[in-house]
Design an enzyme around this catalytic site. Structure first.
Site, PDB file in Angstrom:
ATOM      1  N   TRP A 192       0.853  -1.187   0.000  1.00 61.10           N
ATOM      2  CA  TRP A 192       0.000   0.000   0.000  1.00 61.10           C
ATOM      3  C   TRP A 192       0.897   1.249   0.000  1.00 61.10           C
ATOM      4  O   TRP A 192       1.814   1.369   0.811  1.00 61.10           O
ATOM      5  CB  TRP A 192      -0.922   0.006   1.228  1.00 61.10           C
ATOM      6  CG  TRP A 192      -1.743   1.256   1.281  1.00 61.10           C
ATOM      7  CD1 TRP A 192      -2.910   1.482   0.634  1.00 61.10           C
ATOM      8  CD2 TRP A 192      -1.441   2.456   1.991  1.00 61.10           C
ATOM      9  NE1 TRP A 192      -3.364   2.754   0.881  1.00 61.10           N
ATOM     10  CE2 TRP A 192      -2.469   3.378   1.721  1.00 61.10           C
ATOM     11  CE3 TRP A 192      -0.375   2.858   2.822  1.00 61.10           C
ATOM     12  CZ2 TRP A 192      -2.494   4.671   2.254  1.00 61.10           C
ATOM     13  CZ3 TRP A 192      -0.397   4.144   3.346  1.00 61.10           C
ATOM     14  CH2 TRP A 192      -1.448   5.023   3.070  1.00 61.10           C
ATOM     15  N   TRP A 470     -14.433   1.948  -9.094  1.00 59.20           N
ATOM     16  CA  TRP A 470     -14.720   0.599  -8.578  1.00 59.20           C
ATOM     17  C   TRP A 470     -13.566   0.166  -7.675  1.00 59.20           C
ATOM     18  O   TRP A 470     -12.478  -0.118  -8.152  1.00 59.20           O
ATOM     19  CB  TRP A 470     -14.872  -0.369  -9.753  1.00 59.20           C
ATOM     20  CG  TRP A 470     -15.254  -1.771  -9.377  1.00 59.20           C
ATOM     21  CD1 TRP A 470     -14.530  -2.655  -8.627  1.00 59.20           C
ATOM     22  CD2 TRP A 470     -16.453  -2.459  -9.742  1.00 59.20           C
ATOM     23  NE1 TRP A 470     -15.201  -3.842  -8.504  1.00 59.20           N
ATOM     24  CE2 TRP A 470     -16.389  -3.755  -9.184  1.00 59.20           C
ATOM     25  CE3 TRP A 470     -17.574  -2.111 -10.507  1.00 59.20           C
ATOM     26  CZ2 TRP A 470     -17.388  -4.703  -9.366  1.00 59.20           C
ATOM     27  CZ3 TRP A 470     -18.568  -3.057 -10.680  1.00 59.20           C
ATOM     28  CH2 TRP A 470     -18.477  -4.338 -10.115  1.00 59.20           C
ATOM     29  N   ASP A 471     -13.843   0.105  -6.389  1.00 61.30           N
ATOM     30  CA  ASP A 471     -12.772  -0.161  -5.422  1.00 61.30           C
ATOM     31  C   ASP A 471     -12.804  -1.615  -4.932  1.00 61.30           C
ATOM     32  O   ASP A 471     -13.826  -2.298  -5.053  1.00 61.30           O
ATOM     33  CB  ASP A 471     -12.944   0.797  -4.228  1.00 61.30           C
ATOM     34  CG  ASP A 471     -11.615   1.203  -3.614  1.00 61.30           C
ATOM     35  OD1 ASP A 471     -10.630   0.465  -3.800  1.00 61.30           O
ATOM     36  OD2 ASP A 471     -11.566   2.248  -2.939  1.00 61.30           O
ATOM     37  N   ASP A 541      -2.731   5.112  -3.380  1.00 65.16           N
ATOM     38  CA  ASP A 541      -3.262   6.109  -2.453  1.00 65.16           C
ATOM     39  C   ASP A 541      -2.189   7.134  -2.103  1.00 65.16           C
ATOM     40  O   ASP A 541      -2.500   8.207  -1.600  1.00 65.16           O
ATOM     41  CB  ASP A 541      -3.776   5.443  -1.174  1.00 65.16           C
ATOM     42  CG  ASP A 541      -5.192   4.899  -1.361  1.00 65.16           C
ATOM     43  OD1 ASP A 541      -5.835   5.246  -2.372  1.00 65.16           O
ATOM     44  OD2 ASP A 541      -5.653   4.123  -0.502  1.00 65.16           O
TER      45      ASP A 541
END
Ligand code: GLA
Length: 723
Positions: A192, A470-471, A541
């Site tokens: 991430w 669309w996550d 992100d």
């Protein structure tokens, strides 16, 4: 005709733009690899065969044992070939033997689609039929080539022509031999906020591999490897790239064999995989796209970009100007109401931003991440008047409206879970491993897929949604499907992918005018299969400019700039708390499908004017981002600089973006040698207010002496035009 078979020598030649792929059906009926590389003539190249090598190890008594010395197009275990097998099938008796021999070929004018998975569009395709006389198990090897591409697309279809069910314990998509040599193994690892960082290590004897066991292609390792000559650079050397069109657990491996030869293989991860194949059933494998470049790593990337723009991404959107969005996530997180959203829309009006995207928090009771996934009805406490109020307002300001969904998920605290706990993936009696307070829906079940399709389609249609984000925010654990037979539970990860593609087919193609963007807790499911449905994917992100130079550099190894979604975001950055100037954040975010994710009302009027100019400039050069050739010049992993150049196909127009991490005292004066221009053309470089020949710009280069301001994380963009 790009595919030719010489009946006399039994050699197949498959020609792409500048490449040839060649193999032979040998005297024993095995397809034996001969060559993959720069285009060659239709010559008899049987003299390159491995069979000529001498082995003193347990002298082979018959031809089978020689298989170890062959370069296989498909490799099988237990019959004299000890290299990494392409597949393994367990027969009724429990033996795992299968000897696939040639039984014929077909050349098709149009490329057949894989029935249940995305694949490249295309034309000429060779199918080589193989079967085992003993068991009647069979396999078809598919090869597609393209007149305008330096790639070959491969896959295998396995067929059980026996009278009994068999168990596929491995069903890879390909085996690819490469000539012996000293190579490096390149992959894209991350997590991430650190997606697709490049790693390059020497390829050692034995097996080097990357994989995912997450039922998702993952941020941990992207489904891509490159095998590059160890002295290959961005601009020189032989490089072979492998990119799997698949979104679930996969494996890609390269074996450097004792003979020096390299075998690359992979596809669906064979860990936790067994597929029961009934009599007369077939098993289709995902497609692998294999690029060859004699022009280094940059050439490999451009081969992938051309392939994915030309033959994978939805034609309707691939080369059209992209929505420039303002997304409310970092401006409000879950804490919004109509007034706050209207303020964001007001600030975006007349700036060039053309789409407002409402992110997470608009449905159920969702005021934080703890509830409501699955309850796809608007939270009218938060959004008075329903979605209609903010949608109408957005439209009245001339902007389109986009909406966030996470359709594959279910919160235990949701009406959906209370009504259908059996929809969630879990093992009865065991506590689920929880992440972000959510579970994943069992997409292997048709009733669950129907629920998702109906709920998402309903919201899109009832509200005239223009854009969907669309996550998919967590990985899958407790892989188990309630009600499925025990000997089919290890089919789960692949069945999840098939379920996912089924819902994409029924949502994306049902809403043909809606633009879809993929997302996965940042960019954790950034793969070619997702790109087939969604023309762009949220990259990470982490939108800090410095971090993004590394993430975007790595992502562009395989994926075209137009697919790399990049936003100018808040400062200090919300992920790594760094402050970088607006210009730098913009310049880096404009090396992709650009947008904004910040509280526009916090920008100064100077910054708003700058933003308008930036968007104008982006639109003027967007054709380069959508269709141009990318040249990576400075690698931020190994240098203080990051420079990328994008050049139009006709070489008449280019932009060069360069970024310097830290200002150092008394540092070398930076020179950038441009790439990709026509050496004989003259170019006007606006920022230098001068005209130079392509050869000068590419060989002498430009000097950055006084262009960068005197602080860290600064950037500069050059506009170059043929005169
Ligand atoms: C993920 C996405 C973000 C945002 C949040 C919402 O983390 O990557 O962009 O949409 O989910 O919960």
């Amino acid at each position: 005709m790009s595919i030719i078979f010489n009946e006399e020598t039994k050699i197949f030649y498959l020609n792409g733009k500048n490449i040839t792929y060649s193999f032979l059906i040998n005297e024993d009926g095995f397809p034996e690899h001969l060559y993959f590389g720069e285009k060659i003539g239709f010559d008899d190249i049987r003299y390159t065969r491995g069979i000529g090598r001498k082995s003193f190890e347990a002298k082979p008594q018959n031809n089978k044992y020689y298989n170890d010395l062959l370069s296989p197009e498909i490799s099988f275990f237990g019959l004299g070939d000890f290299k990494e097998p392409t597949f393994q099938v367990k027969n009724k008796t429990g033996d795992r033997l299968c000897e696939l021999k040639y039984s014929g070929y077909e050349i098709l004018d149009s490329k057949p689609k894989i029935s249940n998975m995305p694949s490249l569009r295309g034309n000429e395709t060779l199918i080589v039929h193989l079967s085992d006389e003993f068991t009647n198990f069979a396999a078809d090897l598919y090869y597609s080539v393209y007149e305008d591409l330096n790639i070959i697309a491969r896959r295998i279809v396995y067929k059980n022509n026996s009278d009994n069910p068999v168990f596929l314990e491995r069903a890879f998509s390909f085996s690819q031999s490469l000539p012996s040599g000293n190579y490096d193994f390149i992959s894209l690892f991350g997590g991430w906020g650190t997606e697709r960082h490049i790693e390059r290590v020497p390829l050692h004897h034995g097996i080097s591999s990357i994989d995912s066991k997450r039922t998702s292609s993952s941020a941990t390792l992207n489904p891509f490897i490159a095998i590059a000559e160890n002295d290959a650079t961005e601009i020189s050397g032989n490089v072979y790239g492998f990119s799997l069109v698949y979104s679930s657990s996969y494996i890609l491996k390269a074996e450097k064999y004792s003979t020096g030869e390299i075998i690359v293989t992979g596809g669906i991860n064979d860990f936790d995989f067994t597929w029961k194949l009934e009599s007369e059933e077939i098993f289709e494998t995902p497609e692998i796209v294999i690029a060859y470049s004699g022009e280094g790593i940059g050439g490999m990337s451009r081969a992938f970009h051309n392939a994915y723009r030309g033959y994978l991404i939805n034609n309707k959107f691939v080369s059209k100007p992209r929505p420039i969005v303002i997304n409310n996530w970092e401006a409000t997180y879950f804490d919004f109401n109509n007034d706050k959203l209207k303020k964001i829309v007001d600030c975006a009006e007349n700036t060039g931003i053309d789409t407002f995207v409402l992110d997470d928090g608009w449905f159920g009771k969702r005021n934080n991440e703890k509830c409501s996934l699955g309850d796809w009805n608007v939270n009218t406490d938060k959004l008075e008047g329903g979605l209609k109020t903010i949608i109408d307002y957005t439209h009245s300001k001339g902007l389109k409206f986009g909406l966030w969904f996470e359709p594959e998920m279910i919160s235990p605290d949701s009406d959906l879970f209370r009504a259908h706990p059996e929809y969630a993936i879990s093992v009865p009696g065991r506590e689920n491993s929880m992440a972000r307070y959510q579970c994943v829906l069992d997409l292997t079940k048709s009733e669950v897929r129907d629920f998702i399709v109906n709920s998402v389609n309903k919201i899109i249609k009832e509200n005239g949604i223009d854009y969907v984000k669309w996550d998919f925010n967590r990985n899958i654990t407790e892989s188990f499907s309630l009600g499925r037979e025990s000997d089919r539970q290890s089919e789960f990860a692949h069945r999840y992918a098939l379920g996912l593609y089924d819902i994409f087919e029924r949502i994306v193609y049902e809403n043909k005018n809606v633009f879809f963007e993929g997302c996965s807790g940042g960019g954790a499911r950034f793969d070619p299969a997702i790109l087939y449905y969604f023309p762009q994917i949220w990259t990470s992100d982490c939108s800090d400019a410095e971090e993004r130079t590394i993430i975007q550099y790595g992502t562009s190894m395989v994926y075209p700039l137009s697919s790399i979604s990049c936003h100018v975001s808040q400062i200090p950055n919300h992920q790594c708390f760094r402050t970088t100037e607006f210009k730098t954040r913009t310049n880096i975010a404009q090396l992709g499908a650009t947008g904004y994710e910040l509280d526009l009302s916090e920008l100064s009027s100077d910054e708003i004017s700058e933003l308008k100019e930036n968007i104008k400039d982006y639109r003027n050069n967007e054709d380069l981002i959508l269709k141009g050739d990318l040249f990576r010049i400075d690698n931020p992993n190994t240098s203080e600089f990051f420079s990328e150049m994008v050049v139009s196909k006709d070489k008449n127009k280019a932009i060069l973006t360069t970024y310097r991490r830290l200002l150092r005292p008394n540092a070398e004066v930076k020179r950038i040698k441009m790439q990709g221009l026509d050496k004989n053309k003259k170019y006007f470089v606006s920022e230098l207010n001068g005209t130079f020949s392509g050869s000068t710009l590419m060989n002498v280069g430009i000097q950055l002496k006084d262009l960068f301001p005197r602080y860290d994380f600064s950037s500069f963009k050059f506009h170059i035009k043929a005169v």
